[in-house]
Design a protein around this motif. Structure first.
Motif, PDB file in Angstrom:
ATOM      1  N   VAL A  99       0.795  -1.080   0.341  1.00 22.18           N
ATOM      2  CA  VAL A  99      -0.107  -0.071  -0.368  1.00 22.18           C
ATOM      3  C   VAL A  99       0.884   1.138  -0.118  1.00 22.18           C
ATOM      4  CG1 VAL A  99      -1.802   1.079   1.447  1.00 22.18           C
ATOM      5  CG2 VAL A  99      -1.927  -1.163   1.157  1.00 22.18           C
ATOM      6  N   PHE A 100       0.660   2.071  -1.174  1.00 22.82           N
ATOM      7  CA  PHE A 100       1.113   3.448  -0.813  1.00 22.82           C
ATOM      8  C   PHE A 100       1.060   4.324  -1.098  1.00 22.82           C
ATOM      9  CE2 PHE A 100       2.779  -0.030  -3.833  1.00 22.82           C
ATOM     10  CZ  PHE A 100       4.482   0.377  -4.021  1.00 22.82           C
ATOM     11  N   PHE A 101       0.832   5.165  -0.133  1.00 22.23           N
ATOM     12  CA  PHE A 101       0.341   6.651   0.586  1.00 22.23           C
ATOM     13  C   PHE A 101       0.982   7.628  -0.036  1.00 22.23           C
ATOM     14  CE2 PHE A 101       2.035   4.359   4.081  1.00 22.23           C
ATOM     15  CZ  PHE A 101       2.109   5.120   4.753  1.00 22.23           C
ATOM     16  N   ARG A 102       0.468   9.250   0.204  1.00 25.49           N
ATOM     17  CA  ARG A 102       1.589  10.648  -0.463  1.00 25.49           C
ATOM     18  C   ARG A 102       0.350  11.199   0.144  1.00 25.49           C
ATOM     19  NH1 ARG A 102       1.620  13.067  -5.259  1.00 25.49           N
ATOM     20  NH2 ARG A 102       3.630  14.082  -5.730  1.00 25.49           N
ATOM     21  N   HIS A 103       0.793  12.809   0.328  1.00 24.77           N
ATOM     22  CA  HIS A 103       0.395  13.871   0.426  1.00 24.77           C
ATOM     23  C   HIS A 103       0.909  15.106   0.546  1.00 24.77           C
ATOM     24  CE1 HIS A 103      -2.462  16.646   2.670  1.00 24.77           C
ATOM     25  NE2 HIS A 103      -1.324  16.843   2.604  1.00 24.77           N
ATOM     26  N   GLN A 104       1.005  15.908  -0.263  1.00 23.71           N
ATOM     27  CA  GLN A 104       1.713  16.806  -0.644  1.00 23.71           C
ATOM     28  C   GLN A 104       0.853  18.401  -0.831  1.00 23.71           C
ATOM     29  OE1 GLN A 104       2.708  17.162  -5.210  1.00 23.71           O
ATOM     30  NE2 GLN A 104       4.516  18.902  -4.307  1.00 23.71           N
ATOM     31  N   ASN A 105       1.215  19.267   0.401  1.00 21.09           N
ATOM     32  CA  ASN A 105       0.605  20.130   0.544  1.00 21.09           C
ATOM     33  C   ASN A 105       0.965  20.964  -0.783  1.00 21.09           C
ATOM     34  OD1 ASN A 105       0.772  19.671   3.746  1.00 21.09           O
ATOM     35  ND2 ASN A 105       2.627  20.626   3.877  1.00 21.09           N
ATOM     36  N   PRO A 106      -0.262  22.344  -0.937  1.00 22.46           N
ATOM     37  CA  PRO A 106      -0.422  22.987  -2.321  1.00 22.46           C
ATOM     38  C   PRO A 106       0.528  24.041  -1.951  1.00 22.46           C
ATOM     39  CG  PRO A 106      -1.783  23.856  -0.056  1.00 22.46           C
ATOM     40  CD  PRO A 106      -2.052  21.990   0.147  1.00 22.46           C
ATOM     41  N   ALA A 107       1.049  24.401  -2.935  1.00 18.25           N
ATOM     42  CA  ALA A 107       1.452  26.135  -3.553  1.00 18.25           C
ATOM     43  C   ALA A 107       1.365  26.817  -2.136  1.00 18.25           C
ATOM     44  CB  ALA A 107       1.766  26.158  -4.749  1.00 18.25           C
ATOM     45  N   GLU A 108       0.027  27.141  -2.120  1.00 17.98           N
ATOM     46  CA  GLU A 108      -0.077  28.217  -0.905  1.00 17.98           C
ATOM     47  C   GLU A 108      -0.816  27.790   0.176  1.00 17.98           C
ATOM     48  OE1 GLU A 108      -3.741  31.364  -0.382  1.00 17.98           O
ATOM     49  OE2 GLU A 108      -2.321  31.084  -2.149  1.00 17.98           O
ATOM     50  N   THR A 109      -0.037  28.045   1.110  1.00 15.10           N
ATOM     51  CA  THR A 109      -0.358  27.401   2.951  1.00 15.10           C
ATOM     52  C   THR A 109      -0.575  28.593   3.862  1.00 15.10           C
ATOM     53  OG1 THR A 109       1.885  27.484   3.361  1.00 15.10           O
ATOM     54  CG2 THR A 109       1.033  25.505   2.688  1.00 15.10           C
ATOM     55  N   ILE A 110      -0.629  27.857   4.791  1.00 13.06           N
ATOM     56  CA  ILE A 110      -0.784  29.183   6.240  1.00 13.06           C
ATOM     57  C   ILE A 110       0.348  30.010   6.170  1.00 13.06           C
ATOM     58  CG2 ILE A 110       0.217  27.132   7.823  1.00 13.06           C
ATOM     59  CD1 ILE A 110      -2.587  30.272   8.879  1.00 13.06           C
ATOM     60  N   PHE A 111       1.482  29.966   6.165  1.00 11.84           N
ATOM     61  CA  PHE A 111       2.276  30.108   5.600  1.00 11.84           C
ATOM     62  C   PHE A 111       2.185  31.695   4.736  1.00 11.84           C
ATOM     63  CE2 PHE A 111       6.412  32.237   3.087  1.00 11.84           C
ATOM     64  CZ  PHE A 111       6.645  32.691   3.815  1.00 11.84           C
ATOM     65  N   ASP A 112       1.903  31.498   3.502  1.00 11.00           N
ATOM     66  CA  ASP A 112       1.578  33.103   2.890  1.00 11.00           C
ATOM     67  C   ASP A 112       0.341  33.286   3.469  1.00 11.00           C
ATOM     68  OD1 ASP A 112       2.362  32.049   0.759  1.00 11.00           O
ATOM     69  OD2 ASP A 112       0.959  30.470   0.596  1.00 11.00           O
ATOM     70  N   VAL A 113      -0.773  33.268   4.458  1.00 12.63           N
ATOM     71  CA  VAL A 113      -1.067  34.094   5.057  1.00 12.63           C
ATOM     72  C   VAL A 113      -1.203  34.075   6.218  1.00 12.63           C
ATOM     73  CG1 VAL A 113      -3.806  33.553   7.041  1.00 12.63           C
ATOM     74  CG2 VAL A 113      -3.362  32.091   4.763  1.00 12.63           C
ATOM     75  N   THR A 114       0.319  34.048   6.405  1.00 13.11           N
ATOM     76  CA  THR A 114       0.635  34.312   8.176  1.00 13.11           C
ATOM     77  C   THR A 114       1.742  35.934   7.957  1.00 13.11           C
ATOM     78  OG1 THR A 114       0.807  32.437   9.200  1.00 13.11           O
ATOM     79  CG2 THR A 114       2.344  33.932   9.688  1.00 13.11           C
ATOM     80  N   VAL A 115       2.363  35.898   6.471  1.00 12.93           N
ATOM     81  CA  VAL A 115       3.094  36.752   6.210  1.00 12.93           C
ATOM     82  C   VAL A 115       1.742  38.124   5.464  1.00 12.93           C
ATOM     83  CG1 VAL A 115       3.867  37.226   4.102  1.00 12.93           C
ATOM     84  CG2 VAL A 115       5.035  35.078   4.904  1.00 12.93           C
ATOM     85  N   ALA A 116       0.800  37.905   4.782  1.00  9.51           N
ATOM     86  CA  ALA A 116      -0.309  39.217   4.090  1.00  9.51           C
ATOM     87  C   ALA A 116      -0.634  39.189   5.863  1.00  9.51           C
ATOM     88  CB  ALA A 116      -1.647  38.573   3.793  1.00  9.51           C
ATOM     89  N   GLN A 117      -0.616  38.461   7.275  1.00 10.50           N
ATOM     90  CA  GLN A 117      -1.071  39.427   7.972  1.00 10.50           C
ATOM     91  C   GLN A 117      -0.579  40.245   8.929  1.00 10.50           C
ATOM     92  OE1 GLN A 117      -2.380  36.016  11.359  1.00 10.50           O
ATOM     93  NE2 GLN A 117      -4.158  35.894  10.241  1.00 10.50           N
ATOM     94  N   GLN A 118       1.098  39.511   9.176  1.00  7.32           N
ATOM     95  CA  GLN A 118       1.857  40.232   9.515  1.00  7.32           C
ATOM     96  C   GLN A 118       2.849  41.463   8.326  1.00  7.32           C
ATOM     97  OE1 GLN A 118       3.193  39.592  12.689  1.00  7.32           O
ATOM     98  NE2 GLN A 118       1.320  38.401  12.487  1.00  7.32           N
TER      99      GLN A 118
END
Length: 191
Positions: A99-118
């Motif tokens: 059984v193979f399993f994989r998750h990939q985060n998208p290009a836009e994450t909480i990082f982008d939201v935090t940069v904008a908030q700050q």
């Protein structure tokens, strides 16, 4: 096993967990340990009788869905998730007794939201985003195992799906492995 006898022990000197159920001529023992040099978890089972073993990889991220109220406490957004935040499905596949399993985060994450908030958008290109494209997953496998079935169920209000492996024949000793891997990919490239 029809016995209620059960033991679970953390064996620190050996670096493993030992689980045992049953007594005498009707027991099953499971030893779980991780390799200190490779990201691999090993699961050894020993039984008083030859048995077939079934093992499942279960995932609640088996389909895309909008997160419900308070579910963001389990991710980086916590108290301030964007409206309509989607949880993306993992890629999971049973192939050749594995059984193979994989998750990939998208290009836009909480990082982008935090940069904008700050108010740091002008510095964003010079900052390292450790979450964008972060990909993690692995493989569940064991010699002599074959794919048996895909099942569905529900824990609380969360549906899950499981991919089940079964030993091809009865044995007194079975060995399984969970090999894990994490890597950051360039999200500017297409899948």
């Amino acid at each position: 096993i029809d016995s209620v006898d059960f033991m679970q022990v953390l064996r620190l000197p050996e670096g493993r967990v030992q689980v045992q159920a049953g007594l005498g001529d009707n027991y099953v023992e499971v030893l779980i340990w991780a390799d200190v040099f490779k990201p691999v978890i090993h699961i050894d089972t020993y039984s008083s009788k030859a048995r077939k073993l079934q093992v499942s990889y279960e995932s609640w991220r088996h389909e895309d869905r909008t997160l419900r109220k308070n579910e963001s406490f389990g991710n980086s957004y916590k108290w301030a998730p964007p409206k309509g935040l989607q949880m993306k499905a993992d890629q999971i596949e049973a192939r050749g007794g594995k059984v193979f399993f994989r998750h990939q985060n998208p290009a836009e994450t909480i990082f982008d939201v935090t940069v904008a908030q700050q108010g740091m958008e002008t510095l964003k290109d010079s900052l390292d985003n450790p979450l964008a494209g972060l990909t993690f997953g692995g493989m569940l496998y064991g010699r002599g195992f074959c794919f048996k079935d895909t099942l569905s169920g529900q824990y609380q209000q969360s549906p899950y799906k499981s991919w089940q492996l079964q030993s091809c024949r009865k044995r007194r000793h079975h060995r399984l492995h969970v090999a894990l891997h994490t890597q950051q990919y360039d999200t500017s490239l297409s899948d």
